[in-house]
Motif scaffolding. Structure first.
Motif, PDB file in Angstrom:
ATOM      1  N   TYR A 277     -25.477 -32.074  22.378  1.00  0.00           N
ATOM      2  CA  TYR A 277     -25.146 -31.356  21.070  1.00  0.00           C
ATOM      3  C   TYR A 277     -23.400 -32.035  20.642  1.00  0.00           C
ATOM      4  CZ  TYR A 277     -22.596 -28.387  17.609  1.00  0.00           C
ATOM      5  OH  TYR A 277     -21.775 -27.717  16.688  1.00  0.00           O
ATOM      6  N   LEU A 278     -22.694 -31.992  21.564  1.00  0.00           N
ATOM      7  CA  LEU A 278     -21.478 -32.532  21.264  1.00  0.00           C
ATOM      8  C   LEU A 278     -21.244 -33.960  21.077  1.00  0.00           C
ATOM      9  CD1 LEU A 278     -19.075 -30.677  23.863  1.00  0.00           C
ATOM     10  CD2 LEU A 278     -19.245 -30.348  21.348  1.00  0.00           C
ATOM     11  N   TYR A 279     -22.229 -34.762  21.902  1.00  0.00           N
ATOM     12  CA  TYR A 279     -22.152 -36.121  21.710  1.00  0.00           C
ATOM     13  C   TYR A 279     -22.729 -36.605  20.328  1.00  0.00           C
ATOM     14  CZ  TYR A 279     -20.422 -38.422  25.931  1.00  0.00           C
ATOM     15  OH  TYR A 279     -19.520 -38.809  26.797  1.00  0.00           O
ATOM     16  N   ALA A 280     -23.614 -35.768  19.616  1.00  0.00           N
ATOM     17  CA  ALA A 280     -24.275 -35.985  18.210  1.00  0.00           C
ATOM     18  C   ALA A 280     -23.605 -35.422  17.313  1.00  0.00           C
ATOM     19  CB  ALA A 280     -25.593 -35.122  18.467  1.00  0.00           C
ATOM     20  N   SER A 281     -22.802 -34.348  17.434  1.00  0.00           N
ATOM     21  CA  SER A 281     -21.932 -33.934  16.200  1.00  0.00           C
ATOM     22  C   SER A 281     -20.272 -34.258  16.218  1.00  0.00           C
ATOM     23  CB  SER A 281     -21.790 -32.137  16.195  1.00  0.00           C
ATOM     24  OG  SER A 281     -21.413 -31.785  17.631  1.00  0.00           O
ATOM     25  N   THR A 282     -19.848 -34.370  17.427  1.00  0.00           N
ATOM     26  CA  THR A 282     -18.213 -34.838  17.179  1.00  0.00           C
ATOM     27  C   THR A 282     -18.053 -36.160  16.736  1.00  0.00           C
ATOM     28  OG1 THR A 282     -18.360 -35.719  19.782  1.00  0.00           O
ATOM     29  CG2 THR A 282     -17.495 -33.181  19.497  1.00  0.00           C
ATOM     30  N   PRO A 283     -18.797 -37.076  16.352  1.00  0.00           N
ATOM     31  CA  PRO A 283     -18.413 -38.518  15.696  1.00  0.00           C
ATOM     32  C   PRO A 283     -18.131 -37.869  14.244  1.00  0.00           C
ATOM     33  CG  PRO A 283     -20.307 -38.764  17.039  1.00  0.00           C
ATOM     34  CD  PRO A 283     -20.058 -37.387  17.305  1.00  0.00           C
ATOM     35  N   ILE A 284     -18.696 -37.047  13.526  1.00  0.00           N
ATOM     36  CA  ILE A 284     -18.587 -36.809  12.247  1.00  0.00           C
ATOM     37  C   ILE A 284     -17.205 -35.959  12.243  1.00  0.00           C
ATOM     38  CG2 ILE A 284     -19.470 -35.265  10.397  1.00  0.00           C
ATOM     39  CD1 ILE A 284     -20.960 -37.773  10.566  1.00  0.00           C
ATOM     40  N   ALA A 285     -17.130 -34.756  13.253  1.00  0.00           N
ATOM     41  CA  ALA A 285     -15.977 -34.213  13.321  1.00  0.00           C
ATOM     42  C   ALA A 285     -14.607 -34.790  13.498  1.00  0.00           C
ATOM     43  CB  ALA A 285     -16.093 -33.044  14.422  1.00  0.00           C
ATOM     44  N   ASN A 286     -14.718 -35.973  14.312  1.00  0.00           N
ATOM     45  CA  ASN A 286     -13.396 -36.965  14.627  1.00  0.00           C
ATOM     46  C   ASN A 286     -13.216 -37.865  13.297  1.00  0.00           C
ATOM     47  OD1 ASN A 286     -12.803 -36.274  17.232  1.00  0.00           O
ATOM     48  ND2 ASN A 286     -14.027 -37.438  18.195  1.00  0.00           N
ATOM     49  N   LEU A 287     -14.358 -38.237  12.606  1.00  0.00           N
ATOM     50  CA  LEU A 287     -14.285 -39.194  11.500  1.00  0.00           C
ATOM     51  C   LEU A 287     -13.355 -38.253  10.420  1.00  0.00           C
ATOM     52  CD1 LEU A 287     -14.468 -41.637  10.091  1.00  0.00           C
ATOM     53  CD2 LEU A 287     -16.958 -40.568   9.153  1.00  0.00           C
ATOM     54  N   GLN A 288     -13.900 -36.875  10.195  1.00  0.00           N
ATOM     55  CA  GLN A 288     -13.540 -36.135   9.030  1.00  0.00           C
ATOM     56  C   GLN A 288     -11.778 -35.815   9.349  1.00  0.00           C
ATOM     57  OE1 GLN A 288     -14.934 -32.859   6.541  1.00  0.00           O
ATOM     58  NE2 GLN A 288     -14.431 -31.588   8.347  1.00  0.00           N
ATOM     59  N   TYR A 289     -11.655 -35.565  10.700  1.00  0.00           N
ATOM     60  CA  TYR A 289     -10.218 -35.184  11.113  1.00  0.00           C
ATOM     61  C   TYR A 289      -9.315 -36.160  10.790  1.00  0.00           C
ATOM     62  CZ  TYR A 289      -6.451 -33.510  14.170  1.00  0.00           C
ATOM     63  OH  TYR A 289      -5.287 -33.027  14.616  1.00  0.00           O
ATOM     64  N   MET A 290      -9.743 -37.665  11.295  1.00  0.00           N
ATOM     65  CA  MET A 290      -8.931 -38.775  11.147  1.00  0.00           C
ATOM     66  C   MET A 290      -8.793 -39.134   9.613  1.00  0.00           C
ATOM     67  SD  MET A 290      -9.438 -41.033  14.360  1.00  0.00           S
ATOM     68  CE  MET A 290     -10.974 -40.358  14.882  1.00  0.00           C
ATOM     69  N   THR A 291      -9.792 -38.909   9.005  1.00  0.00           N
ATOM     70  CA  THR A 291      -9.623 -39.208   7.418  1.00  0.00           C
ATOM     71  C   THR A 291      -8.328 -38.302   6.624  1.00  0.00           C
ATOM     72  OG1 THR A 291     -11.654 -37.830   6.769  1.00  0.00           O
ATOM     73  CG2 THR A 291     -11.934 -40.176   6.871  1.00  0.00           C
ATOM     74  N   GLU A 292      -8.523 -36.948   7.271  1.00  0.00           N
ATOM     75  CA  GLU A 292      -7.304 -36.212   6.924  1.00  0.00           C
ATOM     76  C   GLU A 292      -5.972 -36.329   7.385  1.00  0.00           C
ATOM     77  OE1 GLU A 292      -9.668 -32.737   7.643  1.00  0.00           O
ATOM     78  OE2 GLU A 292      -9.440 -32.259   5.723  1.00  0.00           O
ATOM     79  N   ASN A 293      -6.018 -36.981   8.424  1.00  0.00           N
ATOM     80  CA  ASN A 293      -4.635 -37.080   9.460  1.00  0.00           C
ATOM     81  C   ASN A 293      -3.914 -38.311   9.541  1.00  0.00           C
ATOM     82  OD1 ASN A 293      -4.033 -33.918  10.230  1.00  0.00           O
ATOM     83  ND2 ASN A 293      -6.287 -34.436  10.676  1.00  0.00           N
ATOM     84  N   ILE A 294      -4.848 -39.460   9.152  1.00  0.00           N
ATOM     85  CA  ILE A 294      -4.342 -40.833   9.193  1.00  0.00           C
ATOM     86  C   ILE A 294      -4.028 -41.509   8.048  1.00  0.00           C
ATOM     87  CG2 ILE A 294      -4.969 -43.125  10.119  1.00  0.00           C
ATOM     88  CD1 ILE A 294      -6.267 -41.987  12.603  1.00  0.00           C
ATOM     89  N   GLU A 295      -2.877 -42.166   7.970  1.00  0.00           N
ATOM     90  CA  GLU A 295      -2.510 -42.996   6.620  1.00  0.00           C
ATOM     91  C   GLU A 295      -2.949 -44.459   6.956  1.00  0.00           C
ATOM     92  OE1 GLU A 295      -1.490 -43.364   2.649  1.00  0.00           O
ATOM     93  OE2 GLU A 295      -1.304 -41.723   4.033  1.00  0.00           O
TER      94      GLU A 295
END
Length: 393
Positions: A251-269
């Motif tokens: 479950y984590l390997y399937a879902s965390t890529p989206i979670a990480n992508l969204q988190y970085m688009t909000e916190n990285i310039e």
């Protein structure tokens, strides 16, 4: 009832993205926050256009384009080369990771296995490719020694305790089977068998995860998933569900890529650096790293929801370098690459089924990382071309 299979990388990519989004929506981990509007719009655009490109692909390469039987070569020298490559890697490292960990229980750290410098990528990709070739020959000729060779070679990554590489090989084998069959008889027993095998693989994936990450507890109970439940921030909803704990790994390997992508688009310039965009998303990793060393520039570090899970889809490097524009450019580069390579395979009558199967595998794992630049998988695409050159010579 028989149903024709129209298999292509775009339809596979569509199914994977949709499946991951449905998995993400289960919210079994506190990592998975609701998607933002920009992320929803981007993923919706990708899904819609993938359906369009899938239709174009099927019209451009109609059924039967890639199913011509493979050419036959003397397997003896290639088999010897593969076996010697595996042996050389083990001798150089003085260890076979899976034996050290599961049999000897010596406390061996599997991440320390680097193989022979400059040779490791060839060894892993060539041995895996030869395993796929033997699998294709087995489907055509039904000779059991070909099946044994295939199992031996595609299992090379699991000997290195590399679950990802092994699953990628299994994925390519599955697509070779579908491309070879062309049609499948849809029966309940076949569907049930597929679901059962998938469940067993996901459970085994979790067991290997327990052993790799928490070997001390796993030595007592390999089903003990307390480590991943803790670091993966499992919700009470999952803990109280009837789903066995080892499935939380999948479950984590399937879902965390989206979670990480969204988190970085909000916190990285984004750095807005075209050169780094090219080295990160176009060049194979072993070339891109050397170019970056030459120019003295590196891409900024990831910022993840959790340091334990470092996958964040094929789009994160392009976002860090060119923002959402870079993500779109990476997506269309993938589209272009699939059409170009498929056109080449159409005219290279050697191992084109394997080439298309690897493209489908790349489409699956693009939701975890950019597989076009990950040489551990994408370098396998070179061998169908080399076999074609070998045939011509």
């Amino acid at each position: 009832m028989q149903k024709k299979i129209m298999l292509n990388p775009f339809s596979i990519f569509f199914i994977i993205i949709l499946g991951i989004l449905l998995t993400y929506s289960l919210s079994w981990s506190t990592f998975n926050e609701p998607l933002t509007v920009p992320m929803m719009l981007f993923l919706t655009f990708i899904l819609i256009t993938l359906l369009l490109f899938s239709k174009i692909f099927n019209r451009t390469f109609p059924e039967g384009t890639f199913v011509k039987r493979s050419f036959r070569i003397n397997l003896i020298p290639w088999t010897l080369l593969a076996i010697l490559s595996m042996a050389a890697e083990f001798v150089y490292e003085k260890a076979i990771p899976i034996i050290e960990i599961l049999v000897l229980k010596s406390g061996y750290e599997y991440t320390s296995f680097g193989g022979i410098p400059g040779f490791h990528v060839f060894a892993v990709t060539f041995v895996s490719f030869l395993g796929l070739y033997c699998w294709q020959l087995f489907l055509e000729e039904k000779r059991w020694y070909l099946l044994l060779l295939s199992v031996l070679f595609v299992s090379f990554p699991i000997m290195l305790f590399n679950r990802g590489g092994f699953i990628m090989n299994l994925s390519s084998m599955f697509f070779i089977f579908l491309l070879h069959k062309r049609t499948m008889v849809i029966k309940l027993k076949y569907l049930s068998a597929f679901v059962l095998v998938l469940i067993l693989l996901l459970y085994a994936f979790g067991i290997f995860g327990n052993i790799r990450s928490d070997s001390e507890n796993a030595a007592k109970d390999i089903t003990d998933s307390s480590f991943i439940l803790r670091v993966g921030q499992a919700t009470e909803e999952f803990k109280n569900s009837p789903v066995p704990d080892p499935f939380f790994w999948a479950y984590l390997y399937a879902s965390t890529p989206i979670a990480n992508l969204q988190y970085m688009t909000e916190n990285i310039e984004p750095s807005n650096n075209l050169t780094l965009f090219i080295t990160q998303t176009v060049f194979p990793d072993f070339i891109g790293k050397r170019v970056e060393e030459k120019i003295g520039r590196t891409v900024q570090q990831d910022q993840r929801r959790s340091p334990v899970f470092n996958v964040s889809t094929m789009f994160i490097s392009s976002f860090k370098t060119l923002g959402f524009l870079g993500m779109l450019l990476t997506y269309f580069y993938f589209i272009f690459f699939v059409f170009l390579y498929s056109y080449m395979m159409k005219h290279m009558h050697t191992t084109k089924i394997i080439g298309i199967a690897i493209l489908c595998t790349i489409a699956i794992f693009n939701m975890f990382d950019n597989m076009l630049v990950f040489s551990g998988l994408s370098f396998q695409l070179v061998y169908p071309i080399l076999f074609w050159i070998y045939k011509k010579l």
